[in-house]
Design a protein around this motif. Sequence first.
Motif, PDB file in Angstrom:
ATOM      1  N   MET A 146       0.830  -1.207   0.000  1.00 42.45           N
ATOM      2  CA  MET A 146       0.000   0.000   0.000  1.00 42.45           C
ATOM      3  C   MET A 146       0.867   1.261   0.000  1.00 42.45           C
ATOM      4  N   LEU A 155      -5.002   2.416  -4.377  1.00 40.67           N
ATOM      5  CA  LEU A 155      -5.354   2.433  -2.957  1.00 40.67           C
ATOM      6  C   LEU A 155      -6.647   1.679  -2.703  1.00 40.67           C
ATOM      7  N   ALA A 158      -5.898  -2.020  -2.803  1.00 46.04           N
ATOM      8  CA  ALA A 158      -5.141  -2.409  -1.611  1.00 46.04           C
ATOM      9  C   ALA A 158      -6.045  -2.514  -0.390  1.00 46.04           C
TER      10      ALA A 158
END
Length: 219
Positions: A146, A155, A158
């Motif tokens: 991340m 993001l 993740a």
Amino acid sequence: MRNPLRIRQGISRGHPSEKHDDVNPEKASPARPAEGAVVEPAYLGTDTSDVDPRRVLLKMDLHLIPMLALLYLLSFLDRGNIGNAKIEGLVESLNMTGPQYNWTLTVFFFTYCVCEVPSNLLLKRLRPSIWLPSIMVAWGTVMTLMGIVQDFKGLLIARLFLGVTEAGLYPGVAYYITMWYCRTEAQFRQAMFFSAASVAGAFSGLLAYGIAVSDPGVD
């Protein structure tokens, strides 16, 4: 292949054509328990009068609860540090809008809720000593990756995988505690384990501040 249980039953019953007149009663096999009788395992007859239950319980507490609480503390730090990252400029660095940031917070719980039950089913198939450290390594890997995301999509993905890897910890540990403690003993241990979340909330801000101050690239 012959069924061993049926073979043992046949031996204990004896064949009708066999003669038992010359059987020595002292060498005869023990009688089978009556139907419906409860047969206690051999270890239940072990003398435990010299064992202190309180010392055994204390030893279990010292070996299990601190490590399980530490796992949950690290898990709670990983899922909640995105708020501290926003304060340090996450939204500006990834060029995200407010709604996009809110989605990165929300999608974690989608996979977290969906994967809790399958994770416990895998826990029953595997040993807790294998499954719990495995998911810990998995979410540590996700958190490491991340740190190299470049945009909102990275993001978001993740956070989805973080929910998958962390889903099995809390229900898995709750089930694991019931394997060691009686019902009246497990309640207090569950509370001790869950208190790690409060500790994580208390120190996550200090940890984030320390990281921000130590990094010269962070304003």
